[in-house]
Motif scaffolding. Sequence first.
Motif, PDB file in Angstrom:
ATOM      1  N   THR A  43      34.956  39.251  33.812  1.00 54.57           N
ATOM      2  CA  THR A  43      36.303  39.523  33.306  1.00 54.57           C
ATOM      3  C   THR A  43      37.027  40.390  34.327  1.00 54.57           C
ATOM      4  O   THR A  43      36.407  40.993  35.210  1.00 54.57           O
ATOM      5  CB  THR A  43      36.247  40.228  31.948  1.00 54.57           C
ATOM      6  OG1 THR A  43      35.456  41.418  32.076  1.00 54.57           O
ATOM      7  CG2 THR A  43      35.618  39.316  30.895  1.00 54.57           C
ATOM      8  N   SER A  44      38.333  40.472  34.204  1.00 53.35           N
ATOM      9  CA  SER A  44      39.131  41.154  35.223  1.00 53.35           C
ATOM     10  C   SER A  44      38.773  42.628  35.363  1.00 53.35           C
ATOM     11  O   SER A  44      38.852  43.195  36.455  1.00 53.35           O
ATOM     12  CB  SER A  44      40.622  41.011  34.897  1.00 53.35           C
ATOM     13  OG  SER A  44      40.901  41.502  33.598  1.00 53.35           O
ATOM     14  N   ASP A  45      38.342  43.281  34.274  1.00 54.52           N
ATOM     15  CA  ASP A  45      38.032  44.709  34.361  1.00 54.52           C
ATOM     16  C   ASP A  45      36.697  44.994  35.051  1.00 54.52           C
ATOM     17  O   ASP A  45      36.363  46.139  35.317  1.00 54.52           O
ATOM     18  CB  ASP A  45      38.045  45.353  32.973  1.00 54.52           C
ATOM     19  CG  ASP A  45      37.041  44.716  32.018  1.00 54.52           C
ATOM     20  OD1 ASP A  45      36.412  43.716  32.398  1.00 54.52           O
ATOM     21  OD2 ASP A  45      36.901  45.223  30.893  1.00 54.52           O
ATOM     22  N   GLN A  46      35.923  43.936  35.359  1.00 54.44           N
ATOM     23  CA  GLN A  46      34.652  44.121  36.053  1.00 54.44           C
ATOM     24  C   GLN A  46      34.771  43.920  37.561  1.00 54.44           C
ATOM     25  O   GLN A  46      33.838  44.232  38.302  1.00 54.44           O
ATOM     26  CB  GLN A  46      33.615  43.121  35.512  1.00 54.44           C
ATOM     27  CG  GLN A  46      33.279  43.300  34.034  1.00 54.44           C
ATOM     28  CD  GLN A  46      32.395  42.174  33.523  1.00 54.44           C
ATOM     29  OE1 GLN A  46      32.726  41.009  33.708  1.00 54.44           O
ATOM     30  NE2 GLN A  46      31.286  42.527  32.892  1.00 54.44           N
ATOM     31  N   VAL A  47      35.899  43.429  38.027  1.00 55.22           N
ATOM     32  CA  VAL A  47      36.021  42.980  39.410  1.00 55.22           C
ATOM     33  C   VAL A  47      35.941  44.122  40.403  1.00 55.22           C
ATOM     34  O   VAL A  47      35.299  44.020  41.459  1.00 55.22           O
ATOM     35  CB  VAL A  47      37.329  42.187  39.608  1.00 55.22           C
ATOM     36  CG1 VAL A  47      37.562  41.889  41.082  1.00 55.22           C
ATOM     37  CG2 VAL A  47      37.273  40.904  38.808  1.00 55.22           C
ATOM     38  N   ASP A  48      36.562  45.260  40.119  1.00 62.71           N
ATOM     39  CA  ASP A  48      36.646  46.348  41.092  1.00 62.71           C
ATOM     40  C   ASP A  48      35.291  46.908  41.480  1.00 62.71           C
ATOM     41  O   ASP A  48      35.151  47.560  42.519  1.00 62.71           O
ATOM     42  CB  ASP A  48      37.533  47.468  40.552  1.00 62.71           C
ATOM     43  CG  ASP A  48      38.994  47.060  40.474  1.00 62.71           C
ATOM     44  OD1 ASP A  48      39.356  46.087  41.169  1.00 62.71           O
ATOM     45  OD2 ASP A  48      39.753  47.688  39.736  1.00 62.71           O
ATOM     46  N   THR A  49      34.285  46.650  40.668  1.00 62.30           N
ATOM     47  CA  THR A  49      32.943  47.168  40.970  1.00 62.30           C
ATOM     48  C   THR A  49      32.174  46.274  41.925  1.00 62.30           C
ATOM     49  O   THR A  49      31.088  46.635  42.378  1.00 62.30           O
ATOM     50  CB  THR A  49      32.129  47.324  39.668  1.00 62.30           C
ATOM     51  OG1 THR A  49      31.915  46.020  39.095  1.00 62.30           O
ATOM     52  CG2 THR A  49      32.863  48.203  38.669  1.00 62.30           C
ATOM     53  N   LYS A  50      32.714  45.108  42.241  1.00 63.07           N
ATOM     54  CA  LYS A  50      32.007  44.137  43.082  1.00 63.07           C
ATOM     55  C   LYS A  50      32.459  44.302  44.534  1.00 63.07           C
ATOM     56  O   LYS A  50      33.383  43.644  44.997  1.00 63.07           O
ATOM     57  CB  LYS A  50      32.266  42.710  42.588  1.00 63.07           C
ATOM     58  CG  LYS A  50      32.060  42.522  41.089  1.00 63.07           C
ATOM     59  CD  LYS A  50      30.646  42.888  40.657  1.00 63.07           C
ATOM     60  CE  LYS A  50      30.501  42.854  39.146  1.00 63.07           C
ATOM     61  NZ  LYS A  50      29.185  43.357  38.716  1.00 63.07           N
ATOM     62  N   THR A  51      31.804  45.186  45.239  1.00 63.54           N
ATOM     63  CA  THR A  51      32.243  45.538  46.589  1.00 63.54           C
ATOM     64  C   THR A  51      31.495  44.797  47.696  1.00 63.54           C
ATOM     65  O   THR A  51      31.888  44.871  48.856  1.00 63.54           O
ATOM     66  CB  THR A  51      32.071  47.044  46.803  1.00 63.54           C
ATOM     67  OG1 THR A  51      30.684  47.380  46.593  1.00 63.54           O
ATOM     68  CG2 THR A  51      32.939  47.833  45.843  1.00 63.54           C
ATOM     69  N   ASP A  52      30.405  44.106  47.339  1.00 67.95           N
ATOM     70  CA  ASP A  52      29.608  43.448  48.377  1.00 67.95           C
ATOM     71  C   ASP A  52      29.908  41.954  48.479  1.00 67.95           C
ATOM     72  O   ASP A  52      29.094  41.177  48.959  1.00 67.95           O
ATOM     73  CB  ASP A  52      28.116  43.665  48.130  1.00 67.95           C
ATOM     74  CG  ASP A  52      27.670  43.212  46.741  1.00 67.95           C
ATOM     75  OD1 ASP A  52      28.544  43.072  45.865  1.00 67.95           O
ATOM     76  OD2 ASP A  52      26.452  43.003  46.544  1.00 67.95           O
ATOM     77  N   TYR A  53      31.070  41.531  48.013  1.00 65.00           N
ATOM     78  CA  TYR A  53      31.479  40.132  48.049  1.00 65.00           C
ATOM     79  C   TYR A  53      32.617  39.921  49.044  1.00 65.00           C
ATOM     80  O   TYR A  53      33.446  40.816  49.266  1.00 65.00           O
ATOM     81  CB  TYR A  53      31.984  39.672  46.681  1.00 65.00           C
ATOM     82  CG  TYR A  53      30.929  39.514  45.620  1.00 65.00           C
ATOM     83  CD1 TYR A  53      30.398  38.254  45.339  1.00 65.00           C
ATOM     84  CD2 TYR A  53      30.481  40.593  44.873  1.00 65.00           C
ATOM     85  CE1 TYR A  53      29.439  38.088  44.352  1.00 65.00           C
ATOM     86  CE2 TYR A  53      29.525  40.441  43.885  1.00 65.00           C
ATOM     87  CZ  TYR A  53      29.006  39.186  43.630  1.00 65.00           C
ATOM     88  OH  TYR A  53      28.058  39.022  42.643  1.00 65.00           O
TER      89      TYR A  53
END
Length: 398
Positions: A43-53
């Motif tokens: 979901t959109s609120d989980q995206v900011d935590t994905k830094t290794d992509y």
Amino acid sequence: MKTLLKNVRVETSYLTENDFTYGTATKNIAVAFENGIITAVFTSDQVDTKTDYTIIDGQNALILPQLREMHVHFDKSKLGIPWTPIEPVKNRVERFTKEIAYLKNAPVSFSQRMENLIHLELSYGVTHFRSHIDAHPAVGQSYLEAAQAVLANYQDQLDYELVAFPQHGLLLSHAYNEMKLALQNGANIVGGVDPISIDNNLEKSLNQTFDLATQFDVPIDYHLHERGDDARKAFAKILALTEETNWQKRVTISHAYGLRDLNKSEQAELFSRLAANQITIISSIPLDFVIPPLTKLKQAGVKTQIGCDNIYDCWSPFGNGDVMNKLNRYAEMFDLTSQKELTESLELVTDQKLIAPNGWLKSGMPANFTLVNATSTAEFVARKLPVSASYFKGNKVK
């Protein structure tokens, strides 16, 4: 490479007021994929935590399944050849004969014509092809070998099915051995055409077709143009052989014009048996009365799909290679005007149901999808909006 496609929308439900469906609800998601496979849907609120992509911004596009071209002929296209009209012929057999001579001496090579067709359809967002490839004594394995050589250059852009096809009749052209060789050489579907009007032997023609399918453990895609009583006989035999060989879910009938010739009670009985045996009907949506009753088939539980078929070849000067244009024509011809009807029609070119509480995308799926700048699938279908981008196994194709 770990990739995250963020800022895309997926449809989750229909929006209804006073029994009128006026749109679809969407939610913003991000799709993670690696090595061609979807690994997660966030979901959109989980995206900011994905830094290794590696991040791709979908720019608020609607994400839809892979577009599928379910009926094309890689070996027949005249794309790239200066305009020539269609020569008049007395019958289909004469058309077959003239076509072989024309393609043998065509001023543009097989490979270039096929690449032109592929590029045209890729430009419209298609990344899956089912192509019929002629296999009979007049051409041997040459068309199949040439098609396979071209496809080897597109492994990261599309997937495909190749139908060994006895265009001139399995019996009429003594094609059985060449069909067998084609299946040994990489074709993965058995084709066939008109056991009565072309092969003049219903039993033998269809028995040999199913014999090839069961020998090689492959599906069947049969071109059936038979009309009236011939159509009744052909459908009855195909159903009988499907049940006898337990080939349920592995038989497709293309064109199926004769379904229009049945009365209501005959249609009800036959459609029920087609559904029970999970037989698929594929149409190129011809602009005349022979188009099968596709909406009735779908309502009866029969799987229906769409393909372009002729795209400027020896059979027709028409065809633009846009399967979504065919789908729009289908919707208009069958008066599919509601939000739900238009949305569900997309299944004919994606083989994927769309509306689900969490969206249609799931982990483990191939990373094959389409992006469109539309508020909904219904708008995409009805307004003939262009595909913004297409991805195949995580690779951007368009």
